[in-house]
Scaffold this motif. Sequence first.
Motif, PDB file in Angstrom:
ATOM      1  N   THR A 114       0.661  -1.025  -0.141  1.00  0.00           N
ATOM      2  CA  THR A 114      -0.166   0.402  -0.124  1.00  0.00           C
ATOM      3  C   THR A 114       0.841   0.730   0.564  1.00  0.00           C
ATOM      4  OG1 THR A 114      -0.216  -0.197   2.028  1.00  0.00           O
ATOM      5  CG2 THR A 114      -2.141  -0.929   0.855  1.00  0.00           C
ATOM      6  N   GLU A 115       0.071   2.311  -0.877  1.00  0.00           N
ATOM      7  CA  GLU A 115       0.820   3.699  -0.700  1.00  0.00           C
ATOM      8  C   GLU A 115       0.981   4.752   0.680  1.00  0.00           C
ATOM      9  OE1 GLU A 115       2.406   7.202  -4.265  1.00  0.00           O
ATOM     10  OE2 GLU A 115       0.426   5.561  -4.211  1.00  0.00           O
ATOM     11  N   THR A 116       1.532   5.419   1.239  1.00  0.00           N
ATOM     12  CA  THR A 116       1.418   5.953   1.897  1.00  0.00           C
ATOM     13  C   THR A 116       2.146   7.723   1.813  1.00  0.00           C
ATOM     14  OG1 THR A 116       3.058   4.971   3.093  1.00  0.00           O
ATOM     15  CG2 THR A 116       1.288   4.307   3.554  1.00  0.00           C
ATOM     16  N   GLU A 117       2.248   8.235   2.605  1.00  0.00           N
ATOM     17  CA  GLU A 117       2.304   9.562   2.807  1.00  0.00           C
ATOM     18  C   GLU A 117       3.579  10.033   2.464  1.00  0.00           C
ATOM     19  OE1 GLU A 117       1.257  12.731   5.504  1.00  0.00           O
ATOM     20  OE2 GLU A 117      -1.304  12.557   4.615  1.00  0.00           O
ATOM     21  N   ASP A 118       4.344   8.700   2.992  1.00  0.00           N
ATOM     22  CA  ASP A 118       6.272   7.999   3.291  1.00  0.00           C
ATOM     23  C   ASP A 118       6.755   7.537   2.895  1.00  0.00           C
ATOM     24  OD1 ASP A 118       5.852  10.389   5.186  1.00  0.00           O
ATOM     25  OD2 ASP A 118       5.356   8.175   6.647  1.00  0.00           O
ATOM     26  N   GLY A 119       5.924   6.763   1.225  1.00  0.00           N
ATOM     27  CA  GLY A 119       6.520   5.897   0.594  1.00  0.00           C
ATOM     28  C   GLY A 119       5.691   4.988   1.040  1.00  0.00           C
ATOM     29  N   TYR A 120       5.766   3.167   1.438  1.00  0.00           N
ATOM     30  CA  TYR A 120       4.819   2.263   0.707  1.00  0.00           C
ATOM     31  C   TYR A 120       5.072   1.552   1.869  1.00  0.00           C
ATOM     32  CZ  TYR A 120       4.448   3.108  -4.101  1.00  0.00           C
ATOM     33  OH  TYR A 120       4.137   3.904  -5.269  1.00  0.00           O
ATOM     34  N   THR A 121       3.714   0.478   2.120  1.00  0.00           N
ATOM     35  CA  THR A 121       3.851  -0.101   3.304  1.00  0.00           C
ATOM     36  C   THR A 121       4.143  -1.965   3.062  1.00  0.00           C
ATOM     37  OG1 THR A 121       3.579   1.632   4.806  1.00  0.00           O
ATOM     38  CG2 THR A 121       2.679  -0.966   5.604  1.00  0.00           C
ATOM     39  N   PHE A 122       4.593  -2.805   3.240  1.00  0.00           N
ATOM     40  CA  PHE A 122       4.289  -3.773   3.008  1.00  0.00           C
ATOM     41  C   PHE A 122       4.335  -5.008   3.645  1.00  0.00           C
ATOM     42  CE2 PHE A 122       6.598  -7.808   0.599  1.00  0.00           C
ATOM     43  CZ  PHE A 122       5.274  -7.684   0.007  1.00  0.00           C
ATOM     44  N   THR A 123       4.019  -5.381   3.665  1.00  0.00           N
ATOM     45  CA  THR A 123       3.019  -6.787   4.793  1.00  0.00           C
ATOM     46  C   THR A 123       3.304  -8.431   4.542  1.00  0.00           C
ATOM     47  OG1 THR A 123       1.009  -6.906   4.532  1.00  0.00           O
ATOM     48  CG2 THR A 123       1.296  -5.452   5.917  1.00  0.00           C
ATOM     49  N   ALA A 124       4.319  -8.537   3.352  1.00  0.00           N
ATOM     50  CA  ALA A 124       4.343  -9.915   3.065  1.00  0.00           C
ATOM     51  C   ALA A 124       5.752 -10.293   3.356  1.00  0.00           C
ATOM     52  CB  ALA A 124       3.315 -10.239   2.120  1.00  0.00           C
ATOM     53  N   ALA A 125       6.509  -9.283   3.885  1.00  0.00           N
ATOM     54  CA  ALA A 125       7.767  -9.515   3.540  1.00  0.00           C
ATOM     55  C   ALA A 125       8.045 -10.938   4.110  1.00  0.00           C
ATOM     56  CB  ALA A 125       8.357  -8.598   4.890  1.00  0.00           C
ATOM     57  N   GLY A 142       9.155   3.773 -15.743  1.00  0.00           N
ATOM     58  CA  GLY A 142      10.498   2.930 -15.722  1.00  0.00           C
ATOM     59  C   GLY A 142      11.791   3.346 -14.809  1.00  0.00           C
ATOM     60  N   ASP A 143      11.068   3.624 -13.317  1.00  0.00           N
ATOM     61  CA  ASP A 143      12.250   3.297 -12.264  1.00  0.00           C
ATOM     62  C   ASP A 143      11.586   2.642 -11.206  1.00  0.00           C
ATOM     63  OD1 ASP A 143      13.714   5.077 -13.145  1.00  0.00           O
ATOM     64  OD2 ASP A 143      12.666   7.392 -12.722  1.00  0.00           O
ATOM     65  N   VAL A 144      12.930   1.449 -10.602  1.00  0.00           N
ATOM     66  CA  VAL A 144      12.098   1.257  -9.467  1.00  0.00           C
ATOM     67  C   VAL A 144      11.517   1.809  -8.512  1.00  0.00           C
ATOM     68  CG1 VAL A 144      12.448  -0.954  -7.485  1.00  0.00           C
ATOM     69  CG2 VAL A 144      13.320  -0.773 -10.344  1.00  0.00           C
ATOM     70  N   VAL A 145      10.842   2.367  -7.661  1.00  0.00           N
ATOM     71  CA  VAL A 145      10.258   3.209  -6.431  1.00  0.00           C
ATOM     72  C   VAL A 145       9.860   2.449  -5.504  1.00  0.00           C
ATOM     73  CG1 VAL A 145       9.078   4.833  -8.545  1.00  0.00           C
ATOM     74  CG2 VAL A 145       7.567   3.277  -7.298  1.00  0.00           C
ATOM     75  N   TRP A 146      10.423   1.466  -5.491  1.00  0.00           N
ATOM     76  CA  TRP A 146      10.179   0.203  -3.661  1.00  0.00           C
ATOM     77  C   TRP A 146      10.257  -1.001  -4.686  1.00  0.00           C
ATOM     78  CZ3 TRP A 146       7.770  -4.408  -3.384  1.00  0.00           C
ATOM     79  CH2 TRP A 146       7.486  -4.947  -2.366  1.00  0.00           C
ATOM     80  N   GLN A 147      11.061  -1.932  -3.524  1.00  0.00           N
ATOM     81  CA  GLN A 147      11.530  -3.080  -3.653  1.00  0.00           C
ATOM     82  C   GLN A 147      11.833  -3.845  -2.442  1.00  0.00           C
ATOM     83  OE1 GLN A 147      14.506  -4.478  -2.688  1.00  0.00           O
ATOM     84  NE2 GLN A 147      15.690  -2.718  -2.123  1.00  0.00           N
ATOM     85  N   GLN A 148      11.984  -5.327  -2.604  1.00  0.00           N
ATOM     86  CA  GLN A 148      11.519  -5.847  -1.142  1.00  0.00           C
ATOM     87  C   GLN A 148      12.299  -7.410  -1.390  1.00  0.00           C
ATOM     88  OE1 GLN A 148      10.673  -5.881   2.060  1.00  0.00           O
ATOM     89  NE2 GLN A 148      12.048  -7.383   2.246  1.00  0.00           N
TER      90      GLN A 148
END
Length: 406
Positions: free
Chosen positions: A57-68, A85-91
């Motif tokens: 999910t996208e938040t004001e501070d970036g992204y939150t990921f609950t399945a790490a 084409g830029d990677v804006v989030w990665q896990q």
Amino acid sequence: MRGRNLRRTLVAAGLVAASAVLVLILALGGLLAFIVASAGVSSSWNASVADLSAALTETEDGYTFTAADYLAEKELWAMLIDENGDVVWQQGKPEDVPSHYTLADVASFTRWYLNDYPVQVRIRPDGLLVAGSPKGSTWKHPFILDTEVLATVPLWFAGLFLLALLCVLGLTALVLSRQFRREQRERDTARSDWINGVSHDIRTPLSMIMGYAGQLEAAPDLSPARREQAAVIRRQSQTLRELVNDLNLTMRLDYEMQPLRRGTLHPAALVRQVAADVLNGGLEEGYALEVDLPPEAEALTLEADGPLLRRALLNLVNNCVNHNPEGCSITLGARADGKFCVLWVEDDGGGTVPAPAKGGSALAADGGAAHGTGLKLVEQIAKSHSGGLELRAGARGVLGVVRIPL
């Protein structure tokens, strides 16, 4: 008993064939089901891209990921590529996976591999979610069929099924053939043992009868009539002994249990030996025996079983005696006829040529009655030497000819 054994063998073979066909059908069906089911499961690598997208999910501070933790447990990684084409989030993104992509780059990996990593993608409002697994963990390949090819798939399955069925039937026929041959050998062996046993049981008392008959025939204190009766008993006993020997030998030749002991022999010498055996055996009054050997017969040589050919000629001579009770003159000879050696016996008794017996062999006489084992044995001996027996009217009477290839 034989019929029951055959039925049991056929039933067993049928069950084997049916079981093999059933196993083949189940194996093909199971393999197809396994491929389809496995393809369906492995297509998501046990992880749903939709679930991964829901966990991001996208938040004001970036992204939150609950399945790490889930990604780490499954050794998976994920990243989000924006419209530029830029990677804006990665896990867990591997270091050798780029952080920027062109439209062509995206098009090249959306269905296949990214730097040899199997990947899945999902379009989101904020970009493209990419989920990847370790190199070599998943095999991906396009499966494309034209409709014309797809229509022939049932025909291919039917063809493979028929091929497998033919293989099973061929194997069953081979098993049945071997089983039949084995049972046939067992029956032949049992028949041979039985005939040998009976022959032995007959020969023993027969030898005693012949011995006592010979003593009575030579006893001076008996009347001529009694001595003649003893002589008849001795001669008929001897005939019976020869019949038993012929029966034993013809059975062995019938079932190929009598090996040929081939050797080099001179037909002229064989003819003289047979003539001597007949004369020394006491040719009865009213019969005469002579030998006819042209000069070229003296130089003939033959690769054959001497004792068997001697038996054949003796049987032909005995046939002349048996069918001319009033007496006759018998001629025994040998000659060359092209690539054949001809051994022949002829009488002048005026008898008729034996009519063909059932099966086409010239083994019958006098109205078609069976001639017995004598001529049948002669024919078998000739055939075992790749030759044959001919019975026909001769210049004086009945002529028996044995032709053996030189």
